[in-house]
Design an enzyme around this catalytic site. Structure first.
Site, short mmCIF file in Angstrom:
data_model
loop_
_atom_site.label_atom_id
_atom_site.label_comp_id
_atom_site.label_asym_id
_atom_site.label_seq_id
_atom_site.Cartn_x
_atom_site.Cartn_y
_atom_site.Cartn_z
N ASN A 10 -15.67 -56.94 -30.93
CA ASN A 10 -14.58 -57.30 -31.83
C ASN A 10 -13.67 -56.07 -31.92
O ASN A 10 -14.03 -55.08 -32.54
CB ASN A 10 -15.19 -57.67 -33.19
CG ASN A 10 -14.13 -57.89 -34.26
OD1 ASN A 10 -12.94 -57.93 -33.97
ND2 ASN A 10 -14.56 -58.02 -35.50
N LYS A 12 -10.86 -55.80 -33.43
CA LYS A 12 -10.14 -55.72 -34.71
C LYS A 12 -8.67 -55.39 -34.48
O LYS A 12 -8.09 -55.82 -33.48
CB LYS A 12 -10.85 -54.72 -35.62
CG LYS A 12 -12.35 -55.02 -35.74
CD LYS A 12 -13.04 -54.30 -36.84
CE LYS A 12 -14.51 -54.71 -36.87
NZ LYS A 12 -15.26 -54.15 -37.97
N HIS A 96 -15.19 -63.64 -40.39
CA HIS A 96 -15.61 -62.25 -40.40
C HIS A 96 -15.48 -61.69 -41.82
O HIS A 96 -14.57 -62.06 -42.56
CB HIS A 96 -14.75 -61.44 -39.41
CG HIS A 96 -15.26 -60.04 -39.23
ND1 HIS A 96 -14.99 -59.03 -40.11
CD2 HIS A 96 -16.07 -59.51 -38.28
CE1 HIS A 96 -15.60 -57.92 -39.70
NE2 HIS A 96 -16.27 -58.19 -38.60
N GLU A 98 -14.33 -59.06 -42.96
CA GLU A 98 -13.02 -58.47 -43.29
C GLU A 98 -12.01 -59.57 -43.63
O GLU A 98 -11.12 -59.36 -44.44
CB GLU A 98 -12.54 -57.59 -42.12
CG GLU A 98 -13.31 -56.27 -42.10
CD GLU A 98 -13.52 -55.67 -40.72
OE1 GLU A 98 -12.80 -56.05 -39.78
OE2 GLU A 98 -14.42 -54.81 -40.59
N GLU A 168 -24.00 -60.31 -40.10
CA GLU A 168 -23.45 -58.96 -40.23
C GLU A 168 -23.51 -58.54 -41.69
O GLU A 168 -22.61 -58.90 -42.47
CB GLU A 168 -22.00 -58.94 -39.77
CG GLU A 168 -21.79 -59.34 -38.33
CD GLU A 168 -20.46 -58.82 -37.80
OE1 GLU A 168 -20.49 -57.99 -36.90
OE2 GLU A 168 -19.42 -59.23 -38.31
N GLY A 174 -19.10 -50.83 -39.90
CA GLY A 174 -18.24 -49.64 -39.84
C GLY A 174 -18.73 -48.48 -40.68
O GLY A 174 -17.98 -47.53 -40.93
N SER A 214 -22.57 -51.71 -37.16
CA SER A 214 -22.91 -50.38 -36.62
C SER A 214 -23.90 -50.43 -35.46
O SER A 214 -24.77 -49.57 -35.35
CB SER A 214 -23.43 -49.46 -37.74
OG SER A 214 -22.43 -49.27 -38.72
P1 PGA Z 1 -19.01 -52.19 -36.44
O1 PGA Z 1 -18.30 -53.60 -36.73
O2 PGA Z 1 -19.79 -52.34 -35.18
O3 PGA Z 1 -17.86 -51.22 -36.29
O4 PGA Z 1 -19.87 -51.90 -37.63
C1 PGA Z 1 -18.99 -54.80 -36.51
C2 PGA Z 1 -18.11 -55.97 -36.84
O5 PGA Z 1 -17.31 -55.88 -37.77
O6 PGA Z 1 -18.20 -57.01 -36.18
#
Ligand code: PGA
Length: 252
Positions: A10, A12, A96, A98, A168, A174, A214
């Protein structure tokens, strides 16, 4: 029943069109000897057609990060499932954290988005996960239960053939913090049994459940080694093709 792992990146709101094409091509080159693992990248909407053209003859699949559920109309700034499909994508990430956190997406909106993805022939990757606060309050399973049930309720089994679930934990996204393998195992087992309860045993056995939050080359092998983990949704570590390939090749 064997589930082919899906390792999805992803991207983003990172990378311009040319930057996305460069990374996609580099990744496709690195993936030429990858077997038995499906690889998908999800750049921004703007990069979809460009990246689609650049990975056309490779095994790397393309996904979008979002969609709007209406087919067309006066919805300034939005993009429909058909438009995403026409741009060359096969997958679409939906719900997601976010999107839920910054753009107010609810489970009922997520449901509509999944429906429109399926109608357009896109494979939905439904993201679910608890926040740190919900985890501390021991509400993880209640939260996941609601996100899965409300996101999928009303669908017939025949509609959900291509569904992918992505667990997740929001507190792991992140942050560099990863859920430990014991926790991940427990949650994935729970999700598998929830799919069985809501749909059927066969469906729960064939549906891929990814882990995200992560994931990095250093922890990929341990996480992917968990029986009910069928791949990963990777943010930060997917932006660099050389890093991402080490997650994709976790078994090497
Ligand atoms: P990350 O993000 O690997 O940077 O923690 C995962 C995601 O948001 O899908």
């Amino acid at each position: 029943m064997s589930r082919i792992p899906l390792i999805a990146g992803n991207w983003k709101m990172y990378k311009t069109g040319p930057e996305a094409v460069e990374t996609a091509m580099e990744l496709a080159g690195l993936c030429s000897d990858v077997r038995d693992v499906e690889v998908m990248i999800a750049p921004t909407y703007l990069s979809l057609p460009l990246v689609a053209a650049s990975i056309k003859d490779t095994d790397v699949k393309l996904g979008a990060q979002n969609l709007y559920f209406e087919k067309q109309g006066a919805f300034t700034g939005e993009v429909s499932a058909d438009m995403i499909k026409a741009a060359g994508a096969e997958y679409v990430i939906i719900g997601h954290s976010e999107r839920r956190q910054y753009f107010g997406e609810t489970d009922s909106l997520v449901f509509k988005k999944i429906k429109s993805a399926i109608e357009a022939g896109l494979k939905p990757v439904l993201c679910i996960g608890e926040t740190g606060k919900q985890k501390d309050e021991e509400k993880t399973f209640t939260v996941l239960d609601k996100q899965v049930s409300d996101g999928l309720k009303g669908f017939g089994l025949d509609e959900l053939d291509d569904l992918v679930l992505a667990y997740e934990p929001v507190w792991a996204i992140g942050t560099g913090k990863t859920a430990d393998t014991g926790q991940v195992n427990e949650v994935h087992q729970y999700l598998r049994s929830l799919l069985e309860k809501l749909f059927s045993k066969d469906f729960s056995h064939r549906t891929r459940i990814l882990y995200g939050g992560s994931v990095k080359p250093e922890n990929a092998k341990d996480l992917m080694g968990i029986e009910d983990v069928d791949g990963a949704l990777v943010g930060g570590a997917s932006l660099d093709a050389n890093k991402f390939i080490n997650i994709i090749k976790y078994n090497k």
